[in-house]
Motif scaffolding. Structure first.
Motif, mmCIF file in Angstrom:
data_model
loop_
_atom_site.group_PDB
_atom_site.id
_atom_site.type_symbol
_atom_site.label_atom_id
_atom_site.label_comp_id
_atom_site.label_asym_id
_atom_site.label_seq_id
_atom_site.Cartn_x
_atom_site.Cartn_y
_atom_site.Cartn_z
ATOM 1 N N ILE A 75 14.342 0.632 -3.525
ATOM 2 C CA ILE A 75 13.240 0.117 -2.726
ATOM 3 C C ILE A 75 12.605 -1.069 -3.444
ATOM 4 N N VAL A 76 12.357 -2.130 -2.691
ATOM 5 C CA VAL A 76 11.596 -3.276 -3.166
ATOM 6 C C VAL A 76 10.349 -3.365 -2.301
ATOM 7 N N SER A 77 9.189 -3.496 -2.935
ATOM 8 C CA SER A 77 7.925 -3.519 -2.220
ATOM 9 C C SER A 77 7.108 -4.729 -2.655
ATOM 10 N N LEU A 78 6.308 -5.228 -1.744
ATOM 11 C CA LEU A 78 5.482 -6.410 -2.000
ATOM 12 C C LEU A 78 4.023 -6.015 -2.157
ATOM 13 N N THR A 79 3.369 -6.631 -3.130
ATOM 14 C CA THR A 79 1.926 -6.466 -3.259
ATOM 15 C C THR A 79 1.347 -7.764 -3.807
ATOM 16 N N GLY A 80 0.039 -7.785 -3.991
ATOM 17 C CA GLY A 80 -0.628 -8.999 -4.454
ATOM 18 C C GLY A 80 -0.664 -9.116 -5.968
ATOM 19 N N GLY A 81 -0.951 -10.333 -6.420
ATOM 20 C CA GLY A 81 -1.028 -10.585 -7.847
ATOM 21 C C GLY A 81 -2.204 -9.933 -8.528
ATOM 22 N N GLY A 82 -3.134 -9.358 -7.758
ATOM 23 C CA GLY A 82 -4.260 -8.666 -8.356
ATOM 24 C C GLY A 82 -3.882 -7.378 -9.059
ATOM 25 N N VAL A 83 -2.737 -6.798 -8.698
ATOM 26 C CA VAL A 83 -2.226 -5.618 -9.407
ATOM 27 C C VAL A 83 -1.707 -6.082 -10.757
ATOM 28 N N ARG A 84 -2.192 -5.488 -11.810
ATOM 29 C CA ARG A 84 -1.898 -5.965 -13.151
ATOM 30 C C ARG A 84 -0.744 -5.222 -13.825
ATOM 31 N N ASP A 85 -0.074 -5.944 -14.713
ATOM 32 C CA ASP A 85 0.923 -5.390 -15.619
ATOM 33 C C ASP A 85 0.443 -5.735 -17.033
ATOM 34 N N PRO A 86 -0.388 -4.886 -17.633
ATOM 35 C CA PRO A 86 -1.041 -5.244 -18.901
ATOM 36 C C PRO A 86 -0.081 -5.592 -20.026
ATOM 37 N N GLU A 87 1.114 -5.015 -20.024
ATOM 38 C CA GLU A 87 2.051 -5.267 -21.120
ATOM 39 C C GLU A 87 2.670 -6.656 -21.048
ATOM 40 N N ARG A 113 6.140 4.652 -8.977
ATOM 41 C CA ARG A 113 6.486 4.994 -10.350
ATOM 42 C C ARG A 113 6.829 6.478 -10.496
ATOM 43 N N GLU A 114 6.197 7.314 -9.719
ATOM 44 C CA GLU A 114 6.402 8.752 -9.821
ATOM 45 C C GLU A 114 7.478 9.269 -8.879
ATOM 46 N N SER A 115 8.136 8.361 -8.137
ATOM 47 C CA SER A 115 9.069 8.768 -7.093
ATOM 48 C C SER A 115 10.434 9.199 -7.615
ATOM 49 N N GLY A 116 10.798 8.740 -8.828
ATOM 50 C CA GLY A 116 12.133 9.006 -9.330
ATOM 51 C C GLY A 116 13.192 8.093 -8.750
ATOM 52 N N LEU A 117 12.777 7.093 -7.960
ATOM 53 C CA LEU A 117 13.705 6.164 -7.320
ATOM 54 C C LEU A 117 13.821 4.875 -8.127
ATOM 55 N N GLU A 118 14.781 4.029 -7.743
ATOM 56 C CA GLU A 118 14.905 2.727 -8.371
ATOM 57 C C GLU A 118 14.049 1.742 -7.577
ATOM 58 N N TRP A 119 12.875 1.449 -8.098
ATOM 59 C CA TRP A 119 11.900 0.633 -7.378
ATOM 60 C C TRP A 119 11.656 -0.688 -8.104
ATOM 61 N N THR A 120 11.229 -1.671 -7.347
ATOM 62 C CA THR A 120 10.699 -2.914 -7.887
ATOM 63 C C THR A 120 9.525 -3.318 -7.015
ATOM 64 N N VAL A 121 8.437 -3.705 -7.622
ATOM 65 C CA VAL A 121 7.280 -4.223 -6.888
ATOM 66 C C VAL A 121 7.124 -5.696 -7.224
ATOM 67 N N LEU A 122 7.304 -6.553 -6.246
ATOM 68 C CA LEU A 122 7.070 -7.979 -6.440
ATOM 69 C C LEU A 122 5.609 -8.285 -6.166
ATOM 70 N N ARG A 123 4.984 -8.954 -7.124
ATOM 71 C CA ARG A 123 3.577 -9.343 -6.967
ATOM 72 C C ARG A 123 3.528 -10.831 -6.623
ATOM 73 N N ALA A 124 2.790 -11.156 -5.600
ATOM 74 C CA ALA A 124 2.734 -12.542 -5.132
ATOM 75 C C ALA A 124 1.316 -13.092 -5.245
ATOM 76 N N PRO A 125 1.180 -14.403 -5.502
ATOM 77 C CA PRO A 125 -0.136 -15.040 -5.528
ATOM 78 C C PRO A 125 -0.558 -15.436 -4.113
ATOM 79 N N ARG A 126 -1.348 -16.479 -3.994
ATOM 80 C CA ARG A 126 -1.791 -16.962 -2.683
ATOM 81 C C ARG A 126 -0.591 -17.440 -1.881
ATOM 82 N N LEU A 127 -0.519 -16.990 -0.623
ATOM 83 C CA LEU A 127 0.615 -17.332 0.227
ATOM 84 C C LEU A 127 0.285 -18.532 1.111
ATOM 85 N N THR A 128 1.282 -19.393 1.296
ATOM 86 C CA THR A 128 1.122 -20.571 2.147
ATOM 87 C C THR A 128 2.235 -20.579 3.196
ATOM 88 N N ASP A 129 2.107 -21.480 4.149
ATOM 89 C CA ASP A 129 3.131 -21.645 5.180
ATOM 90 C C ASP A 129 3.977 -22.890 4.916
#
Length: 222
Positions: free
Chosen positions: A108-120, A154-170
């Protein structure tokens, strides 16, 4: 991890009627993939011989299961709109991952915003911190939902990736994008704070195909 192409014959798509989702759908069909998409109003999507539309809502377990069964991978580009429940993304993640486990779908690949942080990995600059502060103040509920959606994956046990995106334009599709973290790209250059929806769609589909960032949350920018 070394990139590896994943054979995708059928893609389960959630959010295909949205402004980014329409680019995803068009590009996936152009690439020759079959797409099974969930839509509350199937008539909102133009018919295509490789497109199957399931009528329903992401809150409907039956409809979600019907979209997922038989898919090679799942792509979610869901986003909150006016009237969305406060747990839209987290609730969708729970139902989608449950259906994936039931039907033996692993990616699964999922989209979210850049406000979600990856502290590492993140190296936020002043504009990034300013945007994050605005999100916390003005869209705190949406941000919390996005963070909870990440926790579910993260807790699903699946192979996941979450892409974080900044401001979107057309902006017209340029055919290029850069992966990295907030503030810096993988090549060490300064990350942009925007990306066009068409190029974001390309990045999402490339990630589905290559599996280049398993169990990671890369930031994608122009």
């Amino acid at each position: 991890m070394t990139e590896r192409d994943i054979e995708v014959r059928t893609l389960a798509l959630f959010g295909g009627t949205g402004r980014t989702g329409r680019h995803v759908l068009a590009q996936a069909l152009d690439a020759g993939w079959r797409v099974r998409a969930l839509a509350r109003r199937p008539e909102a999507l133009e018919p295509h011989p490789r497109l199957e539309v399931v009528r329903g809502d992401v809150a409907d377990d039956r409809a979600v299961s019907e979209v997922v069964v038989g898919a090679d991978a799942v792509l979610s580009v869901l986003g909150p709109v006016s009237g969305s429940p406060p747990d839209l993304l987290a609730g969708a993640a729970r139902r989608i991952t449950a259906a994936m486990r039931e039907h033996g779908v692993h990616r699964i690949v999922s989209l979210t915003g850049g406000g979600v942080r990856d502290p590492e990995r993140d190296r936020p600059r002043l504009p990034d911190r300013f945007i994050r502060t605005l999100l916390v103040l003005l869209q705190g509920r949406i941000l919390r939902d996005a963070e909870q959606h990440l926790r579910v994956l993260r807790e699903s046990g699946l192979e996941w990736t979450v892409l974080r995106a900044p401001r979107l334009t057309d902006a017209p599709r340029a055919g290029t994008y850069r992966f990295g973290s907030v503030g810096v790209t993988e090549s060490g250059k300064r990350a942009s704070t925007r990306i066009g929806r068409a190029d974001l769609a390309t990045a999402l589909l490339d990630e589905v195909r290559t599996g280049a960032h398993p169990r990671q949350l890369p930031f994608v920018s122009e």
